[in-house]
Write a protein that holds these residues in place. Sequence first.
Motif, short mmCIF file in Angstrom:
data_model
loop_
_atom_site.label_atom_id
_atom_site.label_comp_id
_atom_site.label_asym_id
_atom_site.label_seq_id
_atom_site.Cartn_x
_atom_site.Cartn_y
_atom_site.Cartn_z
N ASP A 40 0.83 -1.21 0.00
CA ASP A 40 0.00 0.00 0.00
C ASP A 40 0.86 1.26 0.00
OD1 ASP A 40 -2.29 -1.56 -0.04
OD2 ASP A 40 -2.63 -1.41 2.12
N ASP A 41 1.95 1.26 0.76
CA ASP A 41 2.84 2.42 0.80
C ASP A 41 3.55 2.61 -0.53
OD1 ASP A 41 2.17 2.94 3.46
OD2 ASP A 41 3.79 1.68 4.22
N VAL A 42 4.01 1.53 -1.12
CA VAL A 42 4.68 1.59 -2.42
C VAL A 42 3.71 2.10 -3.48
CG1 VAL A 42 5.70 0.19 -4.27
CG2 VAL A 42 6.35 -0.23 -1.88
N TRP A 43 2.52 1.51 -3.50
CA TRP A 43 1.57 1.87 -4.55
C TRP A 43 1.03 3.28 -4.38
CZ3 TRP A 43 2.15 -0.15 -8.86
CH2 TRP A 43 1.25 0.12 -9.89
N ALA A 44 0.97 3.76 -3.15
CA ALA A 44 0.51 5.14 -2.93
C ALA A 44 1.42 6.13 -3.65
CB ALA A 44 0.47 5.44 -1.43
N ILE A 45 2.71 5.84 -3.71
CA ILE A 45 3.65 6.71 -4.42
C ILE A 45 3.54 6.51 -5.93
CG2 ILE A 45 6.11 7.17 -4.85
CD1 ILE A 45 6.57 6.49 -1.84
N LEU A 46 3.60 5.27 -6.38
CA LEU A 46 3.62 5.01 -7.82
C LEU A 46 2.32 5.42 -8.51
CD1 LEU A 46 5.40 1.52 -7.91
CD2 LEU A 46 6.37 3.78 -8.45
N ALA A 91 -4.73 1.24 -14.98
CA ALA A 91 -4.14 1.49 -13.65
C ALA A 91 -5.09 0.91 -12.62
CB ALA A 91 -3.95 2.99 -13.42
N ARG A 92 -4.61 -0.14 -11.96
CA ARG A 92 -5.39 -0.76 -10.90
C ARG A 92 -4.45 -1.01 -9.73
NH1 ARG A 92 -5.89 -5.59 -14.98
NH2 ARG A 92 -7.68 -4.42 -15.66
N PRO A 93 -4.97 -1.29 -8.56
CA PRO A 93 -4.08 -1.47 -7.41
C PRO A 93 -2.98 -2.49 -7.68
CG PRO A 93 -6.35 -1.35 -6.67
CD PRO A 93 -6.38 -1.40 -8.18
N GLY A 94 -1.73 -2.04 -7.57
CA GLY A 94 -0.57 -2.90 -7.75
C GLY A 94 -0.12 -3.12 -9.18
N TYR A 95 -0.81 -2.52 -10.17
CA TYR A 95 -0.47 -2.78 -11.56
C TYR A 95 -0.84 -1.60 -12.44
CZ TYR A 95 -0.43 -4.88 -16.17
OH TYR A 95 -0.18 -5.15 -17.47
N GLY A 116 8.16 -7.39 2.89
CA GLY A 116 8.50 -6.40 1.89
C GLY A 116 7.61 -6.49 0.66
N THR A 117 7.96 -5.71 -0.33
CA THR A 117 7.20 -5.64 -1.57
C THR A 117 8.14 -5.77 -2.75
OG1 THR A 117 5.54 -4.20 -0.56
CG2 THR A 117 5.69 -4.15 -2.96
N LEU A 149 12.40 5.59 -5.67
CA LEU A 149 11.28 5.04 -4.92
C LEU A 149 11.72 4.68 -3.51
CD1 LEU A 149 8.36 3.97 -4.67
CD2 LEU A 149 9.21 1.81 -5.63
N GLU A 150 12.85 3.99 -3.41
CA GLU A 150 13.34 3.63 -2.07
C GLU A 150 13.63 4.87 -1.24
OE1 GLU A 150 15.39 -0.57 -1.57
OE2 GLU A 150 16.55 0.72 -2.94
N GLY A 151 14.16 5.91 -1.85
CA GLY A 151 14.42 7.14 -1.13
C GLY A 151 13.14 7.77 -0.60
N LEU A 152 12.09 7.77 -1.42
CA LEU A 152 10.79 8.32 -1.00
C LEU A 152 10.16 7.49 0.11
CD1 LEU A 152 9.34 9.27 -4.49
CD2 LEU A 152 10.06 10.86 -2.68
N LEU A 153 10.43 6.19 0.10
CA LEU A 153 9.90 5.30 1.14
C LEU A 153 10.70 5.40 2.43
CD1 LEU A 153 9.19 2.20 -1.11
CD2 LEU A 153 7.45 3.55 0.12
N GLY A 154 11.90 5.98 2.33
CA GLY A 154 12.77 6.07 3.51
C GLY A 154 13.42 4.74 3.87
#
Length: 155
Positions: A40-46, A91-95, A116-117, A149-154
């Motif tokens: 959810d955190d990853v997909w919120a950014i993408l 564009a759907r959740p996760g894809y 992890g994701t 992406l990793e930087g934005l996720l911290g």
Amino acid sequence: MGIMTNWPVAELNSVQRLRALAAGVSGAIVLERVVDAGVDDVWAILADFEHGFTMVQPDMRSVEIEARDGDSVTLVARSHYGMRARLRGIARPGYCWLQSRFLVIAMAAAPEPGGGTRVALTGGVRVPGRAAIVPVGVRRELRVSLDRLEGLLGT
């Protein structure tokens, strides 16, 4: 003759679906990484096309959502070099798979067993009229996107 009801069913997660579709595109490179964050955190950014997406994609200066109808989306993207593209896709959740006349961008995220994701990205300059991508510089740009992406996720 009766209807066959005992056919096997194969279910793909979002990353597996992206791999399968990219396999049919000549020159496509899929880069994957497991990040220490929830889907959810990853997909919120993408999936935040107008903000997070532009911070992850190295070439995107701005993105505007032109239309959205269920899973279908149309975006107008502008690059740092002044080029403009109208990207259409799903564009759907996760894809997400988007393409314009000259550009393909696809991304997926799925939970990784053990935590992890897993994030998968592909894209590049599209060869009009063919299922092909010019692979020059794509691997480096995908790596930069995953780093951002990793930087934005911290992580």
